[in-house]
Design an enzyme around this catalytic site. Structure first.
Site, short mmCIF file in Angstrom:
data_model
loop_
_atom_site.label_atom_id
_atom_site.label_comp_id
_atom_site.label_asym_id
_atom_site.label_seq_id
_atom_site.Cartn_x
_atom_site.Cartn_y
_atom_site.Cartn_z
N ARG A 188 0.99 -1.85 -0.27
CA ARG A 188 0.18 -0.12 0.04
C ARG A 188 0.38 1.02 0.01
NH1 ARG A 188 -1.04 3.87 4.03
NH2 ARG A 188 -1.16 2.19 5.48
N TYR A 195 -8.41 17.40 -19.18
CA TYR A 195 -9.75 16.72 -19.22
C TYR A 195 -10.08 17.12 -18.54
CZ TYR A 195 -11.69 12.29 -17.00
OH TYR A 195 -12.70 11.29 -16.71
N ASP A 224 0.72 18.43 -18.64
CA ASP A 224 0.25 16.89 -17.81
C ASP A 224 0.53 16.45 -19.97
OD1 ASP A 224 -1.38 14.20 -19.10
OD2 ASP A 224 -3.31 15.55 -18.15
N LYS A 240 -4.17 5.64 -20.65
CA LYS A 240 -3.70 6.23 -22.22
C LYS A 240 -3.15 5.48 -23.38
CE LYS A 240 -7.84 8.39 -20.87
NZ LYS A 240 -7.55 8.77 -19.26
#
Length: 390
Positions: free
Chosen positions: A59, A111, A183, A208
């Site tokens: 984790r 986005y 990005d 993507k």
């Protein structure tokens, strides 16, 4: 390759970060282990307190499969370090919470989820945020002078393929001792290297192009060791590393990244050129076309123009929807970057959450169709578009 020559990107995609396996596997195995044992308390403390590298708890991201992937991710962008996340939005959230508390400026389109996070949700936590359009760059210095310390942008942007001058913006941002986050999802490391152009951090929706097969959800963040270390506790305590199985699947995909993206570049350019001649297409948004307003800049700062393009249909939103519905090879679906070609109408998917007025302000018309070009034969994809337009 000589002893001093840095390996090319395609070589790094295959070999960077791979662990030596006792059984001879050419790739890092999947360690599904949640926790890792130590021979002594001192050995455990050396890892916990950062004196030694090692695995501890999945984790936290301290898992060999995840760490191997992160070494590969860093190599793709020429970064000192990288972090893998469960999604691109998880990566962005960690950046903004760790480094954006003095104020965030988002430049241009992004986005829809990113715009919602920056514009609506982060202000609820007391973070000052500012959304400015590409044509409003004259506002940037004032916002930075007023205290904003984190600038975020996409280039090419989603969905209008706007191109920003990374070197020039980085210089302005750094003059105010602020940070620039880029990005790089649409471009991928194959087509653009933002860190080399002055960016401080690069973020990807690895779902993507990095994943490339529409079979995983992940995010990636690359940058200096100091900045990555500042973000790491946020990822740890938000619980947003990827699962080891996802990390292994992403590492698998990265090995073919260069050949996939280069083929998608070529196909997208061929489609853009064909669509620019079609009477039912009002406008083609693709930086590889000379008539694109960002073409000259893209040619300077990119190594390829990408596999994404947008078509503005001569007609209204209903006409665009009808064309999308008639496509046979382009699947009607959100997301992008996979081996299969996709079409989406941003007003109904990625940017549906924006008001019609805000979409219009950003140049996102209802008649805009965004295409993600896959690995099918370009002639077949062009024929599919022509029959749908006809």
């Amino acid at each position: 390759m000589s002893d001093t020559q840095s390996p090319a990107l395609a070589t790094r995609c295959v070999h960077a970060g791979e662990l030596t396996d006792a059984h001879g596997s050419p790739h890092t195995p999947i360690y599904t282990t949640t926790t890792f044992a130590f021979p002594s308390t001192q050995a455990l403390l050396d890892v916990v307190e950062g004196r030694a590298a090692g695995s501890l708890y999945t984790r936290y991201g301290l898992n060999p499969t995840i760490q191997s992937l992160e070494t590969k991710l860093a190599a793709l962008e020429g970064a000192e370090a990288a972090l893998a996340f469960g999604s691109g939005m998880a990566a962005e959230a960690a950046i903004f919470l760790a480094l954006g508390r003095d104020g965030i400026v988002c430049i241009g389109d992004a986005y829809g989820g990113t715009l919602e996070l920056i514009g609506a949700q982060l202000p609820q936590l007391g973070l000052p945020t500012h959304l400015i359009l590409g044509q409003e760059l004259d506002r940037l210095d004032g916002l930075l002078a007023a205290g904003a310390r984190l600038v975020f942008l996409e280039t090419p942007s989603n969905p209008t393929l706007e191109i920003f001058d990374l070197a020039a913006i980085a210089a302005r941002v750094h003059a105010h001792e602020a940070l620039l986050v880029v990005d790089n999802t649409f471009a991928s490391p194959v087509n653009q290297q933002p860190l080399a152009l002055g960016a401080d951090l690069v973020v990807h929706s690895a779902t993507k192009y990095l994943g490339g097969h529409s079979d995983l959800t992940a995010g990636a963040l690359m940058g200096s060791k100091a900045l990555i270390e500042a973000i790491w506790p946020w990822r740890k305590n938000l619980g947003s590393p990827p699962a080891p199985e996802t990390a292994a699947l992403l590492a698998r995909s990265l090995r073919s990244l260069v050949v996939r993206v280069q083929a998608q570049n070529a196909a997208a350019l061929a489609i853009a050129e064909a669509m620019a001649l079609h009477p039912r297409v009002k406008r083609v948004l693709y930086p590889g076309l000379p008539q694109h307003p960002g073409h000259a800049l893209a040619a300077r700062q990119m190594h390829g123009f990408g596999g994404m393009l947008a078509l503005e249909i001569a007609g209204d939103g209903t006409a665009a929807s009808q064309i999308a519905d008639r496509l046979r090879l382009f699947a009607l679906a959100p997301s992008l970057g996979g081996v299969e070609s996709l079409v989406t109408q941003p007003s109904t998917t990625t940017h549906h959450g924006l008001s019609p007025e805000e979409r219009a302000r950003r140049g996102i018309s209802d008649s805009l169709l965004r295409l993600s070009v896959g690995l099918e034969d370009p002639d077949d994809l062009i024929a599919d578009l022509i029959q749908a337009l006809g």
